[in-house]
Design an enzyme around this catalytic site. Structure first.
Site, mmCIF file in Angstrom:
data_model
loop_
_atom_site.group_PDB
_atom_site.id
_atom_site.type_symbol
_atom_site.label_atom_id
_atom_site.label_comp_id
_atom_site.label_asym_id
_atom_site.label_seq_id
_atom_site.Cartn_x
_atom_site.Cartn_y
_atom_site.Cartn_z
ATOM 1 N N HIS A 1 69.670 5.811 -22.851
ATOM 2 C CA HIS A 1 70.468 4.672 -22.615
ATOM 3 C C HIS A 1 69.923 3.851 -21.690
ATOM 4 O O HIS A 1 68.939 4.067 -20.988
ATOM 5 C CB HIS A 1 71.777 5.232 -21.989
ATOM 6 C CG HIS A 1 72.561 6.300 -22.587
ATOM 7 N ND1 HIS A 1 73.787 6.100 -23.153
ATOM 8 C CD2 HIS A 1 72.587 7.683 -22.275
ATOM 9 C CE1 HIS A 1 74.248 7.157 -23.642
ATOM 10 N NE2 HIS A 1 73.436 8.258 -23.134
ATOM 11 N N TYR A 2 70.075 2.409 -21.911
ATOM 12 C CA TYR A 2 70.120 1.474 -20.727
ATOM 13 C C TYR A 2 71.651 1.415 -20.157
ATOM 14 O O TYR A 2 72.658 1.672 -20.516
ATOM 15 C CB TYR A 2 69.590 0.167 -21.006
ATOM 16 C CG TYR A 2 70.114 -0.828 -22.144
ATOM 17 C CD1 TYR A 2 71.464 -1.005 -21.874
ATOM 18 C CD2 TYR A 2 69.216 -1.237 -23.258
ATOM 19 C CE1 TYR A 2 72.073 -2.004 -22.879
ATOM 20 C CE2 TYR A 2 69.970 -2.000 -24.081
ATOM 21 C CZ TYR A 2 71.315 -2.554 -24.091
ATOM 22 O OH TYR A 2 71.790 -3.261 -24.620
ATOM 23 N N THR A 3 71.437 0.729 -18.592
ATOM 24 C CA THR A 3 72.655 1.186 -17.964
ATOM 25 C C THR A 3 73.429 -0.244 -18.242
ATOM 26 O O THR A 3 74.603 -0.159 -17.945
ATOM 27 C CB THR A 3 72.375 1.038 -16.477
ATOM 28 O OG1 THR A 3 71.328 -0.085 -16.102
ATOM 29 C CG2 THR A 3 71.614 2.240 -16.172
ATOM 30 N N ASP B 1 72.354 0.446 -27.168
ATOM 31 C CA ASP B 1 71.198 0.680 -25.992
ATOM 32 C C ASP B 1 70.450 2.060 -26.994
ATOM 33 O O ASP B 1 70.864 2.584 -27.797
ATOM 34 C CB ASP B 1 71.642 1.001 -24.901
ATOM 35 C CG ASP B 1 72.950 2.138 -24.975
ATOM 36 O OD1 ASP B 1 73.683 2.023 -25.692
ATOM 37 O OD2 ASP B 1 72.835 2.992 -24.120
ATOM 38 N N HIS C 1 71.270 5.929 -28.018
ATOM 39 C CA HIS C 1 72.901 5.757 -28.061
ATOM 40 C C HIS C 1 73.170 5.208 -29.283
ATOM 41 O O HIS C 1 74.162 5.534 -30.141
ATOM 42 C CB HIS C 1 73.351 4.968 -26.788
ATOM 43 C CG HIS C 1 74.839 5.345 -26.653
ATOM 44 N ND1 HIS C 1 75.447 4.736 -25.437
ATOM 45 C CD2 HIS C 1 75.609 6.215 -27.037
ATOM 46 C CE1 HIS C 1 76.739 5.270 -25.451
ATOM 47 N NE2 HIS C 1 76.942 6.100 -26.352
ATOM 48 N N GLU D 1 69.954 7.913 -18.541
ATOM 49 C CA GLU D 1 70.091 6.417 -18.387
ATOM 50 C C GLU D 1 69.005 5.858 -17.698
ATOM 51 O O GLU D 1 68.701 6.159 -16.768
ATOM 52 C CB GLU D 1 71.516 6.104 -17.423
ATOM 53 C CG GLU D 1 72.809 6.262 -17.885
ATOM 54 C CD GLU D 1 73.380 5.338 -18.751
ATOM 55 O OE1 GLU D 1 72.866 4.196 -18.909
ATOM 56 O OE2 GLU D 1 74.588 5.461 -19.316
HETATM 57 ZN ZN LIG Z 1 74.618 4.007 -23.739
#
Ligand SMILES: [Zn+2]
Length: 234
Positions: free
Chosen positions: A30-32, A143, A133, A95
């Site tokens: 993921h990215y935040t 993401d 994701h 993340e």
């Molecule tokens: Zn995500």
């Protein structure tokens, strides 16, 4: 273990037990979409937000452990991959501190590689089990996005990448979806969403309608990594 020091413990209360005796078979990246790691940590550890991940990697390469790997962190939400839902119970969530529109920092990528190498070895997860994701929730999520360097991970056996020059079918939506399903995409989310998710990961420069390079890539992935769903359900 090499890398810039051990993980920093930053426990989040947002987790539960993995359901039905499930164990990690995927790693979800993921990215935040937050301004910085501190803001992301605050959110991922706040009970009222009911979100978390097992790990957060800051831009400077610091690794934070929020949830123990044998527990079920709350990072995935709804969606399915390879026809299997409850991705939270089947995955480890990582993340990456990034807003989504800037390159991923080198110390962060280096730390991720060390972490993935470790996770894949300990849980016996294959490279094709490392996913975005957006891969399993293509109508909801984008993401880690087109800036993320999947090819770099694949060169180290930490993700997969299509082999170039593979002969392909003519561009055709049904044939694309058939191969996308075999690789793992939830094709019930529709052609446009699946193509967008596939391109964000494997062809971030691609625009316009489905083309021969899309077909070559997805058919190569399907050929090499298709899962026998009937056997897995048994
Ligand atoms: Zn995500």
């Amino acid at each position: 273990m090499t890398g810039p020091g051990p993980a920093i413990s930053q426990p989040s209360p947002n987790f539960g037990g993995r359901r039905d005796g499930l164990r990690p078979e995927l790693v979800v990246l993921h990215y935040t979409a937050m301004p910085d790691a501190q803001a992301a940590l605050a959110r991922l550890c706040a009970p009222e937000h009911e979100v978390s991940a097992h790990y957060l990697i800051a831009r400077d390469g610091r690794l934070f452990r929020l949830v123990e790997e044998d527990q079920r962190a709350w990072h995935a939400g709804t969606g399915n991959w390879r026809g299997r839902g409850d991705v939270n119970s089947r995955s480890i969530g990582v993340e990456l501190d990034n807003c989504g529109n800037s390159p991923f920092a080198e110390p962060q990528m280096a730390r991720l590689e060390v972490l993935l190498c470790d996770i894949l070895a300990r849980w016996q997860i294959q490279p094709e089990g490392v996913i975005a994701h957006s891969d399993f929730a293509p109508t909801r999520k984008t993401d880690p996005g087109p800036r993320f360097d999947w090819q770099r991970l694949s060169l180290q056996g930490l993700a997969v990448w299509p082999a170039p020059g593979t002969p392909a079918s003519a561009p055709d939506e049904a044939a694309f979806l058939k191969a996308a399903r075999a690789f793992g995409y939830p094709v019930e989310d529709g052609f446009a969403a699946v193509l967008a998710a596939f391109r964000a990961r494997f062809r971030p420069w691609a625009r316009g309608s489905l083309d021969e390079s899309d077909m070559a890539a997805i058919e190569d992935l399907a050929r090499r990594f298709a899962v026998d769903r009937a056997a897995r359900r048994a």
